[in-house]
Design a protein around this motif. Structure first.
Motif, PDB file in Angstrom:
ATOM      1  N   LYS A 118       0.837  -1.200   0.000  1.00 33.81           N
ATOM      2  CA  LYS A 118       0.000   0.000   0.000  1.00 33.81           C
ATOM      3  C   LYS A 118       0.872   1.251   0.000  1.00 33.81           C
ATOM      4  O   LYS A 118       0.658   2.163  -0.808  1.00 33.81           O
ATOM      5  CB  LYS A 118      -0.928   0.021   1.216  1.00 33.81           C
ATOM      6  CG  LYS A 118      -1.791   1.282   1.285  1.00 33.81           C
ATOM      7  CD  LYS A 118      -2.564   1.390   2.565  1.00 33.81           C
ATOM      8  CE  LYS A 118      -1.690   2.055   3.602  1.00 33.81           C
ATOM      9  NZ  LYS A 118      -2.389   2.426   4.821  1.00 33.81           N
ATOM     10  N   LYS A 120       3.966   1.629  -0.994  1.00 31.46           N
ATOM     11  CA  LYS A 120       4.672   1.765  -2.272  1.00 31.46           C
ATOM     12  C   LYS A 120       3.743   2.253  -3.377  1.00 31.46           C
ATOM     13  O   LYS A 120       4.125   3.087  -4.199  1.00 31.46           O
ATOM     14  CB  LYS A 120       5.298   0.424  -2.674  1.00 31.46           C
ATOM     15  CG  LYS A 120       6.503   0.045  -1.845  1.00 31.46           C
ATOM     16  CD  LYS A 120       7.078  -1.284  -2.307  1.00 31.46           C
ATOM     17  CE  LYS A 120       8.306  -1.653  -1.489  1.00 31.46           C
ATOM     18  NZ  LYS A 120       8.902  -2.925  -1.941  1.00 31.46           N
ATOM     19  N   LEU A 121       2.527   1.747  -3.400  1.00 26.82           N
ATOM     20  CA  LEU A 121       1.577   2.167  -4.430  1.00 26.82           C
ATOM     21  C   LEU A 121       1.134   3.616  -4.242  1.00 26.82           C
ATOM     22  O   LEU A 121       1.036   4.372  -5.207  1.00 26.82           O
ATOM     23  CB  LEU A 121       0.368   1.232  -4.449  1.00 26.82           C
ATOM     24  CG  LEU A 121       0.668  -0.150  -5.033  1.00 26.82           C
ATOM     25  CD1 LEU A 121      -0.427  -1.139  -4.654  1.00 26.82           C
ATOM     26  CD2 LEU A 121       0.830  -0.072  -6.541  1.00 26.82           C
ATOM     27  N   LEU A 162      -7.716   2.260  -3.764  1.00 26.72           N
ATOM     28  CA  LEU A 162      -6.752   1.183  -3.897  1.00 26.72           C
ATOM     29  C   LEU A 162      -7.250   0.012  -3.067  1.00 26.72           C
ATOM     30  O   LEU A 162      -7.626   0.186  -1.904  1.00 26.72           O
ATOM     31  CB  LEU A 162      -5.402   1.682  -3.368  1.00 26.72           C
ATOM     32  CG  LEU A 162      -4.257   0.709  -3.233  1.00 26.72           C
ATOM     33  CD1 LEU A 162      -3.848   0.193  -4.604  1.00 26.72           C
ATOM     34  CD2 LEU A 162      -3.084   1.399  -2.571  1.00 26.72           C
ATOM     35  N   LEU A 176      -4.444  -6.764  -6.751  1.00 30.39           N
ATOM     36  CA  LEU A 176      -4.357  -5.319  -6.655  1.00 30.39           C
ATOM     37  C   LEU A 176      -5.406  -4.710  -7.579  1.00 30.39           C
ATOM     38  O   LEU A 176      -5.515  -5.112  -8.735  1.00 30.39           O
ATOM     39  CB  LEU A 176      -2.959  -4.869  -7.089  1.00 30.39           C
ATOM     40  CG  LEU A 176      -2.780  -3.476  -7.653  1.00 30.39           C
ATOM     41  CD1 LEU A 176      -2.877  -2.454  -6.544  1.00 30.39           C
ATOM     42  CD2 LEU A 176      -1.440  -3.366  -8.350  1.00 30.39           C
ATOM     43  N   VAL A 178      -6.864  -0.755  -8.658  1.00 20.10           N
ATOM     44  CA  VAL A 178      -6.784   0.699  -8.528  1.00 20.10           C
ATOM     45  C   VAL A 178      -7.918   1.277  -9.350  1.00 20.10           C
ATOM     46  O   VAL A 178      -8.105   0.900 -10.511  1.00 20.10           O
ATOM     47  CB  VAL A 178      -5.433   1.248  -9.040  1.00 20.10           C
ATOM     48  CG1 VAL A 178      -5.395   2.765  -8.933  1.00 20.10           C
ATOM     49  CG2 VAL A 178      -4.267   0.639  -8.282  1.00 20.10           C
TER      50      VAL A 178
END
Length: 187
Positions: A118, A120-121, A162, A176, A178
Protein backbone atom coordinates in the motif's frame (compact mmCIF):
# COMPACT_ATOMS: atom_id res chain seq x y z
CA UNK A 1 -12.99 2.05 -18.24
CA UNK A 2 -16.58 2.93 -17.57
CA UNK A 3 -18.55 6.10 -18.38
CA UNK A 4 -22.17 7.05 -17.84
CA UNK A 5 -24.56 9.93 -18.37
CA UNK A 6 -28.22 10.69 -17.73
CA UNK A 7 -30.13 11.19 -20.95
CA UNK A 8 -33.38 13.02 -21.62
CA UNK A 9 -35.93 10.40 -22.68
CA UNK A 10 -36.86 12.21 -25.88
CA UNK A 11 -33.25 11.86 -27.10
CA UNK A 12 -33.08 8.04 -26.79
CA UNK A 13 -34.39 7.09 -30.23
CA UNK A 14 -32.11 9.58 -32.00
CA UNK A 15 -29.08 8.43 -30.01
CA UNK A 16 -29.75 4.77 -30.79
CA UNK A 17 -30.30 5.55 -34.47
CA UNK A 18 -27.06 7.58 -34.65
CA UNK A 19 -25.04 4.92 -32.84
CA UNK A 20 -26.37 2.10 -35.04
CA UNK A 21 -25.30 4.09 -38.09
CA UNK A 22 -21.83 4.75 -36.63
CA UNK A 23 -21.34 1.21 -35.28
CA UNK A 24 -22.96 -1.11 -37.84
CA UNK A 25 -20.66 -4.04 -37.02
CA UNK A 26 -21.71 -4.15 -33.38
CA UNK A 27 -24.31 -6.62 -32.07
CA UNK A 28 -27.49 -4.77 -31.01
CA UNK A 29 -30.18 -6.18 -28.71
CA UNK A 30 -33.23 -4.70 -27.03
CA UNK A 31 -35.06 -6.22 -24.07
CA UNK A 32 -37.18 -4.95 -21.14
CA UNK A 33 -36.34 -1.26 -21.42
CA UNK A 34 -32.65 -1.87 -22.10
CA UNK A 35 -30.71 -1.53 -25.34
CA UNK A 36 -27.31 -3.18 -25.47
CA UNK A 37 -24.61 -2.95 -28.12
CA UNK A 38 -21.44 -5.03 -28.02
CA UNK A 39 -18.40 -4.70 -30.26
CA UNK A 40 -17.10 -7.73 -32.07
CA UNK A 41 -13.44 -6.95 -31.36
CA UNK A 42 -11.52 -9.78 -29.72
CA UNK A 43 -8.82 -7.80 -27.94
CA UNK A 44 -10.97 -5.18 -26.20
CA UNK A 45 -14.65 -5.59 -25.48
CA UNK A 46 -16.75 -2.45 -25.78
CA UNK A 47 -20.32 -2.32 -24.57
CA UNK A 48 -22.98 0.38 -24.64
CA UNK A 49 -26.08 0.05 -22.48
CA UNK A 50 -29.03 2.41 -22.61
CA UNK A 51 -31.32 1.70 -19.68
CA UNK A 52 -34.65 3.35 -18.84
CA UNK A 53 -36.07 2.93 -15.35
CA UNK A 54 -39.40 4.00 -13.92
CA UNK A 55 -38.85 5.11 -10.33
CA UNK A 56 -42.49 5.72 -9.41
CA UNK A 57 -42.64 8.90 -11.40
CA UNK A 58 -40.55 10.19 -14.26
CA UNK A 59 -38.57 7.75 -16.37
CA UNK A 60 -34.81 8.06 -15.97
CA UNK A 61 -32.59 6.98 -18.84
CA UNK A 62 -28.89 6.27 -18.47
CA UNK A 63 -26.29 5.74 -21.16
CA UNK A 64 -23.37 3.60 -20.04
CA UNK A 65 -20.22 2.71 -21.94
CA UNK A 66 -17.68 0.15 -20.85
CA UNK A 67 -14.43 -1.01 -22.41
CA UNK A 68 -12.56 -4.01 -20.96
CA UNK A 69 -9.42 -5.88 -21.79
CA UNK A 70 -7.44 -8.74 -20.31
CA UNK A 71 -3.98 -7.26 -20.78
CA UNK A 72 -2.18 -4.00 -21.30
CA UNK A 73 -0.28 -3.77 -24.55
CA UNK A 74 0.55 -1.29 -27.30
CA UNK A 75 -2.85 -1.76 -28.98
CA UNK A 76 -4.64 -1.00 -25.70
CA UNK A 77 -2.60 2.16 -25.27
CA UNK A 78 -3.29 3.26 -28.85
CA UNK A 79 -7.03 2.66 -28.42
CA UNK A 80 -7.21 4.61 -25.16
CA UNK A 81 -5.19 7.54 -26.50
CA UNK A 82 -6.51 7.78 -30.05
CA UNK A 83 -9.91 6.06 -30.34
CA UNK A 84 -11.49 6.46 -26.89
CA UNK A 85 -11.97 10.26 -26.95
CA UNK A 86 -13.87 10.03 -30.25
CA UNK A 87 -15.95 7.10 -29.01
CA UNK A 88 -16.96 9.06 -25.88
CA UNK A 89 -17.83 12.07 -28.04
CA UNK A 90 -20.03 9.90 -30.29
CA UNK A 91 -21.90 8.25 -27.41
CA UNK A 92 -22.41 11.05 -24.91
CA UNK A 93 -24.25 14.32 -25.38
CA UNK A 94 -22.94 16.20 -22.36
CA UNK A 95 -20.39 15.59 -19.66
CA UNK A 96 -20.18 11.90 -18.93
CA UNK A 97 -18.85 10.71 -15.59
CA UNK A 98 -15.84 8.50 -16.26
CA UNK A 99 -14.38 5.78 -14.04
CA UNK A 100 -11.38 3.60 -14.71
CA UNK A 101 -10.13 0.49 -12.94
CA UNK A 102 -7.13 -1.69 -13.37
CA UNK A 103 -6.69 -5.08 -11.75
CA UNK A 104 -3.51 -7.09 -11.44
CA UNK A 105 -1.72 -9.64 -9.32
CA UNK A 106 1.49 -9.52 -7.38
CA UNK A 107 3.37 -12.81 -7.01
CA UNK A 108 3.98 -13.47 -3.32
CA UNK A 109 7.14 -15.60 -3.50
CA UNK A 110 8.67 -12.98 -1.24
CA UNK A 111 6.35 -12.56 1.75
CA UNK A 112 5.64 -8.84 1.88
CA UNK A 113 3.00 -7.37 4.17
CA UNK A 114 0.03 -5.62 2.55
CA UNK A 115 0.81 -2.27 4.26
CA UNK A 116 4.20 -2.27 2.52
CA UNK A 117 2.50 -2.73 -0.89
CA UNK A 118 0.00 0.00 0.00
CA UNK A 119 2.75 2.46 0.94
CA UNK A 120 4.67 1.77 -2.27
CA UNK A 121 1.58 2.17 -4.43
CA UNK A 122 0.50 5.40 -2.75
CA UNK A 123 4.04 6.72 -3.32
CA UNK A 124 3.96 5.64 -6.99
CA UNK A 125 0.70 7.57 -7.49
CA UNK A 126 2.00 10.53 -5.41
CA UNK A 127 -1.16 10.01 -3.35
CA UNK A 128 -2.15 10.98 0.17
CA UNK A 129 -4.43 8.61 2.03
CA UNK A 130 -7.80 10.11 3.00
CA UNK A 131 -9.26 7.08 4.78
CA UNK A 132 -8.85 3.35 4.78
CA UNK A 133 -9.58 -0.06 6.20
CA UNK A 134 -6.89 -2.59 7.04
CA UNK A 135 -7.36 -6.26 7.89
CA UNK A 136 -4.86 -9.13 7.84
CA UNK A 137 -5.58 -10.14 4.24
CA UNK A 138 -7.35 -7.05 2.89
CA UNK A 139 -6.68 -3.31 2.57
CA UNK A 140 -8.97 -0.69 1.05
CA UNK A 141 -7.72 2.89 0.84
CA UNK A 142 -9.25 6.11 -0.47
CA UNK A 143 -6.72 8.71 -1.51
CA UNK A 144 -6.12 11.92 -3.42
CA UNK A 145 -3.48 12.02 -6.16
CA UNK A 146 -2.35 14.95 -8.32
CA UNK A 147 -2.10 12.49 -11.24
CA UNK A 148 -5.91 12.34 -11.54
CA UNK A 149 -8.07 15.42 -11.99
CA UNK A 150 -11.54 14.02 -11.40
CA UNK A 151 -12.66 14.13 -7.77
CA UNK A 152 -15.53 12.12 -6.36
CA UNK A 153 -17.36 15.32 -5.34
CA UNK A 154 -16.70 18.94 -4.50
CA UNK A 155 -17.17 18.27 -0.79
CA UNK A 156 -15.10 15.06 -0.60
CA UNK A 157 -11.58 15.35 -1.95
CA UNK A 158 -10.81 11.85 -3.16
CA UNK A 159 -9.94 10.72 -6.65
CA UNK A 160 -8.48 7.26 -6.22
CA UNK A 161 -9.19 3.99 -4.45
CA UNK A 162 -6.75 1.18 -3.90
CA UNK A 163 -7.71 -2.37 -2.94
CA UNK A 164 -5.30 -5.16 -1.98
CA UNK A 165 -6.34 -8.72 -1.14
CA UNK A 166 -3.93 -11.50 -0.19
CA UNK A 167 -4.79 -15.17 -0.60
CA UNK A 168 -3.10 -17.74 1.60
CA UNK A 169 -3.73 -20.72 -0.63
CA UNK A 170 -1.02 -22.65 -2.44
CA UNK A 171 0.55 -20.29 -4.97
CA UNK A 172 -0.35 -17.32 -2.78
CA UNK A 173 -0.80 -14.01 -4.52
CA UNK A 174 -1.96 -10.50 -3.85
CA UNK A 175 -4.71 -9.04 -6.01
CA UNK A 176 -4.36 -5.32 -6.66
CA UNK A 177 -7.17 -3.03 -7.88
CA UNK A 178 -6.78 0.70 -8.53
CA UNK A 179 -9.80 2.81 -9.45
CA UNK A 180 -10.23 6.47 -10.25
CA UNK A 181 -12.18 8.09 -8.80
CA UNK A 182 -13.63 4.87 -7.31
CA UNK A 183 -13.30 1.14 -7.87
CA UNK A 184 -16.23 -0.04 -9.99
CA UNK A 185 -15.49 -3.78 -10.00
CA UNK A 186 -15.73 -6.41 -7.30
CA UNK A 187 -12.48 -7.14 -5.50
Amino acid sequence: MYARETLEEENVDKLVSDLKAQLPNWTWESSHGEITAISKSTELQEKIRIVSTDTNGPIHTYVMYEVRGQQWNKNTEIFLNKNLPGRLFDIFRGNATTFSCIEGEINDKIKTALPVFKTKLLKAFEAEEVEGLEEDTFISTSAVSPLFDQSLSNSHEMNMQLGLRKTDRLGAKTTLVVGTPIITIEY
